[in-house]
Design a protein around this motif. Structure first.
Motif, PDB file in Angstrom:
ATOM      1  N   LEU A  44     -16.966 -18.373  50.676  1.00 47.81           N
ATOM      2  CA  LEU A  44     -17.646 -17.074  50.748  1.00 47.81           C
ATOM      3  C   LEU A  44     -16.992 -16.111  49.768  1.00 47.81           C
ATOM      4  CD1 LEU A  44     -17.489 -16.687  54.639  1.00 47.81           C
ATOM      5  CD2 LEU A  44     -19.444 -17.512  53.306  1.00 47.81           C
ATOM      6  N   LEU A  45     -17.787 -15.175  49.247  1.00 46.73           N
ATOM      7  CA  LEU A  45     -17.236 -14.114  48.413  1.00 46.73           C
ATOM      8  C   LEU A  45     -17.192 -12.852  49.276  1.00 46.73           C
ATOM      9  CD1 LEU A  45     -16.310 -12.927  45.704  1.00 46.73           C
ATOM     10  CD2 LEU A  45     -18.706 -12.630  45.080  1.00 46.73           C
ATOM     11  N   ALA A  46     -15.968 -12.439  49.678  1.00 44.33           N
ATOM     12  CA  ALA A  46     -15.838 -11.241  50.522  1.00 44.33           C
ATOM     13  C   ALA A  46     -15.603 -10.025  49.632  1.00 44.33           C
ATOM     14  CB  ALA A  46     -14.677 -11.406  51.496  1.00 44.33           C
ATOM     15  N   VAL A  47     -16.486  -9.036  49.751  1.00 44.57           N
ATOM     16  CA  VAL A  47     -16.330  -7.797  48.976  1.00 44.57           C
ATOM     17  C   VAL A  47     -15.580  -6.814  49.873  1.00 44.57           C
ATOM     18  CG1 VAL A  47     -17.537  -5.989  47.717  1.00 44.57           C
ATOM     19  CG2 VAL A  47     -18.509  -8.285  47.837  1.00 44.57           C
ATOM     20  N   THR A  48     -14.272  -6.636  49.610  1.00 43.09           N
ATOM     21  CA  THR A  48     -13.442  -5.807  50.484  1.00 43.09           C
ATOM     22  C   THR A  48     -13.547  -4.333  50.100  1.00 43.09           C
ATOM     23  OG1 THR A  48     -11.511  -5.999  49.065  1.00 43.09           O
ATOM     24  CG2 THR A  48     -11.801  -7.703  50.728  1.00 43.09           C
ATOM     25  N   HIS A  49     -12.916  -3.486  50.915  1.00 47.53           N
ATOM     26  CA  HIS A  49     -12.900  -2.028  50.705  1.00 47.53           C
ATOM     27  C   HIS A  49     -14.311  -1.424  50.796  1.00 47.53           C
ATOM     28  CE1 HIS A  49      -9.005  -3.325  49.151  1.00 47.53           C
ATOM     29  NE2 HIS A  49      -8.564  -2.096  49.338  1.00 47.53           N
ATOM     30  N   ALA A  50     -15.220  -2.139  51.494  1.00 49.57           N
ATOM     31  CA  ALA A  50     -16.604  -1.663  51.597  1.00 49.57           C
ATOM     32  C   ALA A  50     -16.687  -0.373  52.409  1.00 49.57           C
ATOM     33  CB  ALA A  50     -17.480  -2.741  52.223  1.00 49.57           C
ATOM     34  N   ASP A  51     -15.599   0.004  53.082  1.00 50.75           N
ATOM     35  CA  ASP A  51     -15.595   1.250  53.862  1.00 50.75           C
ATOM     36  C   ASP A  51     -15.299   2.471  52.989  1.00 50.75           C
ATOM     37  OD1 ASP A  51     -13.101  -0.283  53.725  1.00 50.75           O
ATOM     38  OD2 ASP A  51     -12.180   1.501  54.622  1.00 50.75           O
ATOM     39  N   VAL A  98     -17.434   2.767  47.246  1.00 50.60           N
ATOM     40  CA  VAL A  98     -17.943   1.399  47.390  1.00 50.60           C
ATOM     41  C   VAL A  98     -19.158   1.404  48.318  1.00 50.60           C
ATOM     42  CG1 VAL A  98     -17.359  -0.975  48.056  1.00 50.60           C
ATOM     43  CG2 VAL A  98     -15.589   0.521  47.095  1.00 50.60           C
ATOM     44  N   ARG A  99     -19.000   2.140  49.423  1.00 48.61           N
ATOM     45  CA  ARG A  99     -20.081   2.184  50.415  1.00 48.61           C
ATOM     46  C   ARG A  99     -21.375   2.698  49.777  1.00 48.61           C
ATOM     47  NH1 ARG A  99     -18.050   5.679  54.793  1.00 48.61           N
ATOM     48  NH2 ARG A  99     -18.964   7.314  53.497  1.00 48.61           N
ATOM     49  N   ASP A 100     -21.238   3.738  48.974  1.00 47.53           N
ATOM     50  CA  ASP A 100     -22.440   4.344  48.383  1.00 47.53           C
ATOM     51  C   ASP A 100     -23.140   3.413  47.394  1.00 47.53           C
ATOM     52  OD1 ASP A 100     -21.804   6.428  49.922  1.00 47.53           O
ATOM     53  OD2 ASP A 100     -20.924   7.670  48.322  1.00 47.53           O
ATOM     54  N   ALA A 101     -22.359   2.517  46.774  1.00 48.40           N
ATOM     55  CA  ALA A 101     -22.981   1.638  45.760  1.00 48.40           C
ATOM     56  C   ALA A 101     -23.172   0.218  46.296  1.00 48.40           C
ATOM     57  CB  ALA A 101     -22.088   1.610  44.519  1.00 48.40           C
ATOM     58  N   LEU A 102     -22.935   0.051  47.624  1.00 51.00           N
ATOM     59  CA  LEU A 102     -22.860  -1.310  48.167  1.00 51.00           C
ATOM     60  C   LEU A 102     -24.130  -2.140  47.968  1.00 51.00           C
ATOM     61  CD1 LEU A 102     -20.673  -2.997  49.439  1.00 51.00           C
ATOM     62  CD2 LEU A 102     -21.541  -2.372  51.691  1.00 51.00           C
ATOM     63  N   ASP A 103     -25.287  -1.532  48.203  1.00 53.44           N
ATOM     64  CA  ASP A 103     -26.537  -2.292  48.070  1.00 53.44           C
ATOM     65  C   ASP A 103     -26.687  -2.832  46.644  1.00 53.44           C
ATOM     66  OD1 ASP A 103     -27.068  -1.831  50.609  1.00 53.44           O
ATOM     67  OD2 ASP A 103     -28.608  -0.280  50.302  1.00 53.44           O
ATOM     68  N   ARG A 104     -26.359  -1.958  45.697  1.00 61.09           N
ATOM     69  CA  ARG A 104     -26.500  -2.346  44.297  1.00 61.09           C
ATOM     70  C   ARG A 104     -25.504  -3.467  43.949  1.00 61.09           C
ATOM     71  NH1 ARG A 104     -24.299   0.108  40.212  1.00 61.09           N
ATOM     72  NH2 ARG A 104     -23.634   1.900  41.441  1.00 61.09           N
ATOM     73  N   VAL A 105     -24.246  -3.289  44.437  1.00 61.45           N
ATOM     74  CA  VAL A 105     -23.205  -4.277  44.123  1.00 61.45           C
ATOM     75  C   VAL A 105     -23.536  -5.635  44.749  1.00 61.45           C
ATOM     76  CG1 VAL A 105     -20.761  -4.864  44.466  1.00 61.45           C
ATOM     77  CG2 VAL A 105     -21.411  -2.550  43.809  1.00 61.45           C
ATOM     78  N   THR A 106     -23.932  -5.640  46.024  1.00 60.65           N
ATOM     79  CA  THR A 106     -24.226  -6.940  46.661  1.00 60.65           C
ATOM     80  C   THR A 106     -25.444  -7.598  46.014  1.00 60.65           C
ATOM     81  OG1 THR A 106     -25.199  -5.690  48.459  1.00 60.65           O
ATOM     82  CG2 THR A 106     -23.142  -6.764  48.947  1.00 60.65           C
ATOM     83  N   ALA A 107     -26.424  -6.777  45.608  1.00 60.66           N
ATOM     84  CA  ALA A 107     -27.605  -7.355  44.931  1.00 60.66           C
ATOM     85  C   ALA A 107     -27.164  -8.024  43.627  1.00 60.66           C
ATOM     86  CB  ALA A 107     -28.647  -6.280  44.660  1.00 60.66           C
ATOM     87  N   ARG A 108     -26.276  -7.342  42.889  1.00 62.54           N
ATOM     88  CA  ARG A 108     -25.811  -7.929  41.623  1.00 62.54           C
ATOM     89  C   ARG A 108     -25.040  -9.229  41.901  1.00 62.54           C
ATOM     90  NH1 ARG A 108     -20.761  -7.863  38.892  1.00 62.54           N
ATOM     91  NH2 ARG A 108     -19.839  -6.125  40.029  1.00 62.54           N
ATOM     92  N   LEU A 109     -24.150  -9.180  42.895  1.00 65.89           N
ATOM     93  CA  LEU A 109     -23.329 -10.372  43.158  1.00 65.89           C
ATOM     94  C   LEU A 109     -24.173 -11.533  43.669  1.00 65.89           C
ATOM     95  CD1 LEU A 109     -20.113  -8.767  44.683  1.00 65.89           C
ATOM     96  CD2 LEU A 109     -20.496  -9.581  42.363  1.00 65.89           C
ATOM     97  N   ASN A 110     -25.170 -11.207  44.479  1.00 67.13           N
ATOM     98  CA  ASN A 110     -26.042 -12.277  44.979  1.00 67.13           C
ATOM     99  C   ASN A 110     -26.782 -12.958  43.835  1.00 67.13           C
ATOM    100  OD1 ASN A 110     -25.886 -12.837  47.788  1.00 67.13           O
ATOM    101  ND2 ASN A 110     -26.569 -10.730  48.158  1.00 67.13           N
ATOM    102  N   LYS A 111     -27.124 -12.157  42.841  1.00 66.32           N
ATOM    103  CA  LYS A 111     -27.820 -12.703  41.680  1.00 66.32           C
ATOM    104  C   LYS A 111     -26.864 -13.541  40.825  1.00 66.32           C
ATOM    105  CE  LYS A 111     -30.601 -10.324  38.523  1.00 66.32           C
ATOM    106  NZ  LYS A 111     -31.094  -8.975  38.300  1.00 66.32           N
ATOM    107  N   GLU A 112     -25.632 -13.020  40.693  1.00 69.01           N
ATOM    108  CA  GLU A 112     -24.667 -13.694  39.818  1.00 69.01           C
ATOM    109  C   GLU A 112     -24.034 -14.935  40.435  1.00 69.01           C
ATOM    110  OE1 GLU A 112     -21.480 -11.309  38.312  1.00 69.01           O
ATOM    111  OE2 GLU A 112     -22.844  -9.818  37.499  1.00 69.01           O
ATOM    112  N   LYS A 113     -24.007 -14.998  41.758  1.00 64.74           N
ATOM    113  CA  LYS A 113     -23.166 -16.028  42.396  1.00 64.74           C
ATOM    114  C   LYS A 113     -23.633 -17.460  42.123  1.00 64.74           C
ATOM    115  CE  LYS A 113     -25.015 -16.498  47.092  1.00 64.74           C
ATOM    116  NZ  LYS A 113     -25.749 -17.716  46.794  1.00 64.74           N
TER     117      LYS A 113
END
Ligand SMILES: Nc1nc2c(ncn2[C@@H]2O[C@H](COP(=O)(O)OP(=O)(O)OP(=O)(O)O)[C@@H](O)[C@H]2O)c(=O)[nH]1
Ligand SMILES: [Mg+2]
Length: 429
Positions: A193-200, A204-219
């Motif tokens: 699994l790729l754990a994206v830490t410091h999401a709190d 990070v929280r404000d950009a989380l949707d964008r970051v996870t979408a990018r990582l899901n695409k890249e993974k």
């Protein structure tokens, strides 16, 4: 609820194969099979290992502490310099100092500082936490981009079954991390699994949707899933009194992360179990059938079910009077069940309970089973109580439960009775 499959039965069957072939004439085929059986047994006897890897300060130890439910591993910038630390199950707390090429040293209690002073290759901390019987946690030292520590991370990842790569959400999944992970074997990536830490943290929280979408695409096929987590918030949620704050636990990503980890680990275990079972029926038993006389398996032929059914009787040495009596008793109630279509479930359960109770009494004397099987009579006692409780339930489920209880007890007796030293004299010959 994720179901973590038990392995005791398969381990015992593998051990029986190893015992039954111990004195057969050696051949390269048999040696290979025995090595294979031993490897299966070892894999199934050990907990599934989860590695926490990532660059310095990514949040590996914090996450491992959260899953262990204990503040065992030091975290933060100036902590003690530690090698690989394994958090595993032990009856009483202990710290093992280990080296790849010499004998380990064991200290009682948890003493990471003392252990680190011995300059070991790894440290193993034993805790009495039941979940650690299924899963052990491997906290790897941080990987640096520009030095040799990244090679060390790749080396240590060879010892884990599954991995959680921790990437700091403030600057997630950098080129250096991709470079390291691209060298990890595909088999481990499939279980990682790729754990994206410091999401709190607000940025990070404000950009989380964008970051996870990018990582899901890249993974691609590099990870099974991307899981954001705010670890300190998850810890705080679980520490709330009088009960954990489940909403917070869910919203900070704790719930999802814990589920994903369990899912990966239980799937890994299931695959190991399946491959052991396949070898047991297709290879080990077949070998025994061909190389030993008078086993029922010799006539079982290609019928997989017959082979499976004969496993219980073919593998143990056959001199086992208590098992024979038990199987006869069970056969008689199965016959009743087959012959009388209208038999009441409660009546069937009661017959089972009576038989188990009789055998519980018979086992109490202890002279029909091996000394190391002294826990078996208690299993029969427990089964008696369970079969009584099942009589208060409705539907078919209790019948299925009863049958699996009987199968488990048969298995116990096959092992416990076959190794008793006094068995031959009890036959009167
Ligand atoms: N806010 C926030 N802080 C975190 C999170 N995870 C870790 N930290 C903090 O980040 C710092 C580093 O965390 P560690 O768990 O020590 O990181 P590590 O990857 O084990 O570090 P090394 O072992 O030194 O490589 C600590 O001060 C943690 O409290 C998180 O999800 N959110
Ligand atoms: Mg750490």
């Amino acid at each position: 609820m994720i179901d973590f499959p038990g392995t005791e039965k398969e381990v015992r069957q593998l051990e029986r194969f190893l015992t039954a072939t111990e004195n057969l004439p050696s051949s390269s085929e048999l040696d290979d099979l025995r090595t294979r059986a031993l490897a299966h047994a070892e894999r199934l006897s050990n907990a599934v290992s989860i590695g926490f890897a990532g660059e310095f300060g990514a949040g590996k130890s914090s996450l491992a502490n959260m899953l262990a439910g204990a503040d065992i591993l030091p975290t933060g910038p100036q902590h003690l310099k530690l090698p690989l630390v394994i958090v595993a199950y032990a009856e009483t707390p202990e710290t093992t100092v280990g080296w790849w090429n010499k004998e380990p040293k064991v200290y009682s209690g948890i003493t990471l500082e003392k252990a680190a002073a011995d300059n070991p290759d790894f440290i193993s901390v034993g805790l009495n936490t039941p979940a650690l019987q299924e899963i052990s946690l491997f906290d790897l030292p941080g990987a640096g981009a520009l030095d040799d520590t990244y090679k060390q991370t790749l080396e240590l990842l060879k010892y884990v079954d599954c991995a959680i790569w921790c990437t700091n959400g403030t600057n997630a999944w950098r080129e250096t991390e991709r470079h390291l992970w691209s060298q990890v074997p595909q088999q481990l990536r499939d279980n990682s699994l790729l754990a994206v830490t410091h999401a709190d943290l607000p940025p990070v929280r404000d950009a989380l949707d964008r970051v996870t979408a990018r990582l899901n695409k890249e993974k691609g096929d590099m990870f099974r899933a991307v899981v954001p987590i705010g670890t300190p918030v998850a810890v705080r949620a679980m520490e709330q009194e009088p009960e954990p704050d489940f909403d917070l636990w869910e919203s900070c990503g704790g719930q999802n992360l814990a589920e994903q980890v369990l899912q990966v680990a239980s799937e890994h275990r299931r695959n190991d179990l399946e491959s052991a079972r396949k070898d047991l029926t297709d290879v080990f038993l077949r070998y025994l059938a061909e190389h030993t006389d008078d086993t029922p398996a010799a006539e079982a032929g290609a019928d997989g079910q017959a082979v499976q059914a004969s496993l219980e009787t073919a593998l143990p040495p056959l001199d086992n009077p208590i098992l024979e009596d038990w199987l006869a008793a069970i056969a008689s109630i199965y016959n009743d069940l087959r012959e009388s279509s209208g038999i009441e479930p409660a009546a069937f359960l009661q017959s089972c309970q009576e038989i188990v109770e009789d055998f519980a009494e018979r086992l109490e004397s202890g002279d029909e089973i091996a000394p190391e099987a002294d826990w078996i009579p208690a299993e029969f006692e427990k089964a008696t109580d369970l079969l009584l409780l099942l009589q208060f339930e409705s539907g078919d489920a209790p019948l299925k439960d009863a049958i699996s209880i009987l199968a488990q007890l048969s298995d116990n007796l096959a092992w416990a009775g076959s190794t008793v030293a006094s068995a031959p004299s009890r036959t009167g010959t």
